[in-house]
Every structure is written in structure tokens, then in C-alpha cells.
Design a protein around this motif. Structure first.
Motif, PDB file in Angstrom:
ATOM      1  N   PRO A  85       7.991  60.693  39.864  1.00  0.00           N
ATOM      2  CA  PRO A  85       7.782  60.207  40.253  1.00  0.00           C
ATOM      3  C   PRO A  85       9.362  59.587  41.578  1.00  0.00           C
ATOM      4  O   PRO A  85       9.735  57.954  41.418  1.00  0.00           O
ATOM      5  CB  PRO A  85       8.425  58.490  38.664  1.00  0.00           C
ATOM      6  N   VAL A  86       9.303  60.283  41.943  1.00  0.00           N
ATOM      7  CA  VAL A  86      10.300  59.853  42.720  1.00  0.00           C
ATOM      8  C   VAL A  86       9.410  60.501  44.177  1.00  0.00           C
ATOM      9  O   VAL A  86      10.936  59.897  45.595  1.00  0.00           O
ATOM     10  CB  VAL A  86      11.665  61.502  42.930  1.00  0.00           C
ATOM     11  N   TRP A  87       8.272  60.711  44.263  1.00  0.00           N
ATOM     12  CA  TRP A  87       7.560  60.539  45.599  1.00  0.00           C
ATOM     13  C   TRP A  87       6.603  59.383  46.097  1.00  0.00           C
ATOM     14  O   TRP A  87       6.627  58.442  45.809  1.00  0.00           O
ATOM     15  CB  TRP A  87       6.727  61.969  45.777  1.00  0.00           C
ATOM     16  N   THR A  88       6.615  59.456  46.869  1.00  0.00           N
ATOM     17  CA  THR A  88       5.283  58.495  47.813  1.00  0.00           C
ATOM     18  C   THR A  88       4.430  58.871  47.568  1.00  0.00           C
ATOM     19  O   THR A  88       4.058  60.204  47.590  1.00  0.00           O
ATOM     20  CB  THR A  88       5.909  58.091  49.669  1.00  0.00           C
ATOM     21  N   PRO A  89       3.438  58.003  47.689  1.00  0.00           N
ATOM     22  CA  PRO A  89       1.926  58.866  47.165  1.00  0.00           C
ATOM     23  C   PRO A  89       1.585  59.713  48.496  1.00  0.00           C
ATOM     24  O   PRO A  89       0.874  60.838  48.208  1.00  0.00           O
ATOM     25  CB  PRO A  89       1.289  57.791  48.085  1.00  0.00           C
ATOM     26  N   LEU A  90       2.177  60.096  49.772  1.00  0.00           N
ATOM     27  CA  LEU A  90       1.726  60.755  51.200  1.00  0.00           C
ATOM     28  C   LEU A  90       1.747  62.564  50.319  1.00  0.00           C
ATOM     29  O   LEU A  90       1.644  63.242  50.469  1.00  0.00           O
ATOM     30  CB  LEU A  90       2.014  60.428  51.760  1.00  0.00           C
ATOM     31  N   GLN A  91       4.182  62.004  50.313  1.00  0.00           N
ATOM     32  CA  GLN A  91       4.584  63.003  49.779  1.00  0.00           C
ATOM     33  C   GLN A  91       3.993  64.290  48.430  1.00  0.00           C
ATOM     34  O   GLN A  91       3.852  64.933  48.296  1.00  0.00           O
ATOM     35  CB  GLN A  91       6.070  62.457  49.873  1.00  0.00           C
ATOM     36  N   ALA A  92       3.941  62.960  47.385  1.00  0.00           N
ATOM     37  CA  ALA A  92       3.782  64.276  46.258  1.00  0.00           C
ATOM     38  C   ALA A  92       2.144  63.769  46.565  1.00  0.00           C
ATOM     39  O   ALA A  92       1.744  65.891  45.772  1.00  0.00           O
ATOM     40  CB  ALA A  92       2.491  62.655  45.054  1.00  0.00           C
ATOM     41  N   ALA A  93       1.192  64.008  47.436  1.00  0.00           N
ATOM     42  CA  ALA A  93      -0.230  65.087  47.997  1.00  0.00           C
ATOM     43  C   ALA A  93       0.169  66.267  48.676  1.00  0.00           C
ATOM     44  O   ALA A  93      -0.092  67.423  48.111  1.00  0.00           O
ATOM     45  CB  ALA A  93      -1.150  64.010  48.898  1.00  0.00           C
ATOM     46  N   VAL A  94       0.845  65.957  49.656  1.00  0.00           N
ATOM     47  CA  VAL A  94       1.779  67.069  50.095  1.00  0.00           C
ATOM     48  C   VAL A  94       2.628  68.375  49.146  1.00  0.00           C
ATOM     49  O   VAL A  94       2.048  69.024  49.912  1.00  0.00           O
ATOM     50  CB  VAL A  94       2.656  67.161  51.291  1.00  0.00           C
ATOM     51  N   LEU A  95       3.100  67.813  48.123  1.00  0.00           N
ATOM     52  CA  LEU A  95       3.593  68.575  47.228  1.00  0.00           C
ATOM     53  C   LEU A  95       2.854  69.535  46.455  1.00  0.00           C
ATOM     54  O   LEU A  95       2.452  70.927  46.134  1.00  0.00           O
ATOM     55  CB  LEU A  95       4.459  67.688  46.488  1.00  0.00           C
TER      56      LEU A  95
END
Length: 178
Positions: free
Chosen positions: A108-118
Motif C-alpha cells: 500500500p505505498v503506491w499510487t494506483p498508477l504506480q501499482a499498475a505499472v509495477l
């Protein structure tokens, strides 16, 4: 410091100057290996220059991808070279620590965009095929150009990491410019 499996090539000539121009005057150990094949070095330089400096992806996403690929492929050179850049791009210490975890995208440390990219980076790097639901996750945030740039970025840094690991290139003392 260990030496790469192949010694560095002569660093004179027009191809070396092209690499120096992108790197701000300095050549890295990676560059010196690429100089064994000037056509490969020139193509590499153009591709990595475009991926690092001419895409529309924000810097934090770009460095998130580069560092995650480095973790997944155990490419210490890549991590050491890009960690300072990632910090300047806005990635926090906790995020850098989480990137080293197997299921980093779920933290839970990412923005939704960052989580999707990861999630995209993990799927593409680990399995090559990206599941439809993972692809849909990046499509919620990125336009066509950015999806193409993200895909090329993941593949490009997979290439870099595999080259570095296969030739046992030791990590530099710090950031490798441009």
C-alpha cells in the motif's frame, strides 16, 4: 572490485564519442563493453537515450520500472546506477525498500498508477505475457503512446539487466549519467 567477464574495449573513436555525449562526457563499464561492437553500441545508445529522455512517462514511473527490473533480474549495476535518479524523481525510502519485495505491487505505498505499472513490469519481466487484467490496469491510466513507451521501457531495461548480469559487470560506485 571484480572485473567483467570481457575486458572493456578501446574507448576512442566516433562511437565512443556518441556514448560520451549522452553520458555527459564519461563512459561507464557498460559502455566500454558495448564498444566491442560499434553498431550495437550505437543502436543501444539511441534506444536507451530515447527511453531515458524522450518518452512521455513521468520520471518516477520510469525509474520505478528500471529499479523493479533490476530487482527481478538481480542486476546490481542497474540498481546502483538508478537509485539516486529514482530518489530525485520522487520515490521515497519506503518505496525503494518495498521494490525489493516479491509482491511489491500489492503493497500500500503506491499510487494506483504506480501499482499498475509495477504489476505490468512484474508480468512482462517474469512471464513475458501480460495478463489481460494487468494490461487493463495500465490502460486505465496511460494513453496509447505511454503504453508503447512503458512496454519498450520494460523490455529495454530487461535487455540491459541481462547484458550486465551475463557479463558479470560489477556495480559502479554510484549513479551512471544519462
Amino acid at each position: 572490485m571484480n572485473e567483467p567477464r570481457v575486458p572493456g574495449a578501446d574507448d576512442d573513436g566516433p562511437t565512443a564519442e556518441l556514448l560520451r555525449a549522452r553520458r555527459g562526457g564519461e563512459l561507464s563499464a557498460l559502455d566500454r563493453l558495448l564498444l566491442h561492437s560499434p553498431p550495437v553500441a550505437e543502436g543501444w545508445n539511441a534506444l536507451l537515450g530515447a527511453l531515458r529522455g524522450a518518452t512521455t512517462l513521468p520520471a518516477d514511473l520510469r525509474e520505478l520500472v528500471v529499479l523493479r527490473v533490476a530487482v527481478l533480474n538481480d542486476a546490481a549495476f542497474e540498481w546502483v546506477s538508478h537509485e539516486p535518479i529514482a530518489r530525485r524523481a520522487g520515490l521515497a525510502e519506503l518505496q525503494l525498500q518495498v521494490l525489493r519485495r516479491p509482491d511489491a505491487a500489492a503493497e500500500p505505498v503506491w499510487t494506483p498508477l504506480q501499482a499498475a505499472v509495477l504489476a505490468f513490469t512484474d508480468a512482462s519481466t517474469r512471464d513475458v505475457a501480460v495478463p489481460e487484467e494487468v494490461f487493463a490496469g495500465v490502460r486505465e491510466h496511460l494513453d496509447d503512446r505511454q503504453v508503447v513507451e512503458l512496454t519498450a521501457l520494460v523490455g529495454g531495461y530487461a535487455m540491459v539487466s541481462r547484458f550486465l548480469v551475463a557479463l558479470a559487470v560489477p556495480p559502479p560506485d554510484g549513479e551512471v549519467p544519462g
